[in-house]
Design a protein around this motif. Structure first.
Motif, PDB file in Angstrom:
ATOM      1  N   GLU A 169       5.006   5.730 -17.458  1.00 16.02           N
ATOM      2  CA  GLU A 169       6.315   5.972 -17.659  1.00 16.02           C
ATOM      3  C   GLU A 169       7.284   6.447 -16.469  1.00 16.02           C
ATOM      4  N   GLN A 170       6.852   7.204 -15.393  1.00 19.22           N
ATOM      5  CA  GLN A 170       7.734   7.893 -14.407  1.00 19.22           C
ATOM      6  C   GLN A 170       7.744   6.496 -13.536  1.00 19.22           C
ATOM      7  N   GLN A 171       6.566   5.669 -13.376  1.00 21.28           N
ATOM      8  CA  GLN A 171       6.706   4.842 -12.416  1.00 21.28           C
ATOM      9  C   GLN A 171       7.729   3.493 -12.755  1.00 21.28           C
ATOM     10  N   ARG A 230       0.961  -1.321   0.041  1.00 22.07           N
ATOM     11  CA  ARG A 230      -0.232   0.048  -0.041  1.00 22.07           C
ATOM     12  C   ARG A 230       0.855   1.170  -0.177  1.00 22.07           C
ATOM     13  N   ALA A 231       1.938   1.290   0.627  1.00 22.70           N
ATOM     14  CA  ALA A 231       2.677   2.431   0.941  1.00 22.70           C
ATOM     15  C   ALA A 231       3.205   2.640  -0.781  1.00 22.70           C
ATOM     16  N   TRP A 232       3.975   1.672  -1.489  1.00 20.74           N
ATOM     17  CA  TRP A 232       4.265   1.952  -2.717  1.00 20.74           C
ATOM     18  C   TRP A 232       3.284   2.131  -3.617  1.00 20.74           C
ATOM     19  N   GLN A 233       2.227   1.612  -3.505  1.00 18.33           N
ATOM     20  CA  GLN A 233       0.925   2.130  -4.365  1.00 18.33           C
ATOM     21  C   GLN A 233       0.912   3.716  -3.989  1.00 18.33           C
ATOM     22  N   GLN A 234       0.816   4.011  -2.961  1.00 22.56           N
ATOM     23  CA  GLN A 234       0.423   5.474  -2.528  1.00 22.56           C
ATOM     24  C   GLN A 234       1.660   6.391  -2.963  1.00 22.56           C
ATOM     25  N   ALA A 235       2.928   5.699  -2.919  1.00 21.57           N
ATOM     26  CA  ALA A 235       4.090   6.694  -3.269  1.00 21.57           C
ATOM     27  C   ALA A 235       4.048   6.617  -5.199  1.00 21.57           C
TER      28      ALA A 235
END
Length: 144
Positions: free
Chosen positions: A126-128, A114-119
């Motif tokens: 493309e940025q991800q 969830r923290a990665w999803q939020q970040a």
């Protein structure tokens, strides 16, 4: 921002990030299992993607199927994972987290996902991809 400034920021944030992740308590049910980072990667994939074959897991983890088979055997003996025959091909085995272990594993690993999803949510696809690729290149550089 210059590359040197970005490196300084990362050198400050990375130890804090690792420290916070290490402080996430292992659920009581899993404490005696001596789980290593390779187990966590496998469990995270199963938690996020659901049941898969040994070959699919090996491909996603980037390791040999025999390595994944050893990890799966270890976790199956401990009751963390279950294997069943693939309904479409009885020779293949499908691996999943056991019903008894799923709540503890979800409680433990879901906050990180969830923290990665939020970040990552505010970033474009493309940025991800650039963030992930940058972390992979960093991992390779650290490994030598």
């Amino acid at each position: 921002m210059s590359t040197d400034a970005a490196v300084r920021d990362l050198l400050l944030v990375m130890p804090r990030l690792v420290g916070r992740v290490k402080k996430i308590p292992v659920p009581e049910q899993l404490r005696g299992f001596d789980l290593a980072p390779r187990h966590l990667s496998l469990l995270s994939l199963l938690l996020l993607d659901g049941p898969v074959t040994v070959s699919e897991l090996a491909g996603r983890l980037g390791v040999a199927p025999t390595t994944v088979s050893l990890l799966i055997s270890d976790l199956t003996r401990k009751g963390v994972l279950v294997r069943r025959a693939d309904d479409n091909d009885r020779r293949r085995r499908i691996v999943d987290i056991s019903a008894a272990s799923r709540p503890a594993i979800s409680q433990w690993l879901s906050p990180g996902a969830r923290a990665w999803q939020q970040a990552l949510a505010p970033l474009s696809a493309e940025q991800q991809r650039m963030v992930v690729d940058t972390l992979l290149r960093y991992e390779q550089a650290v490994a030598g």
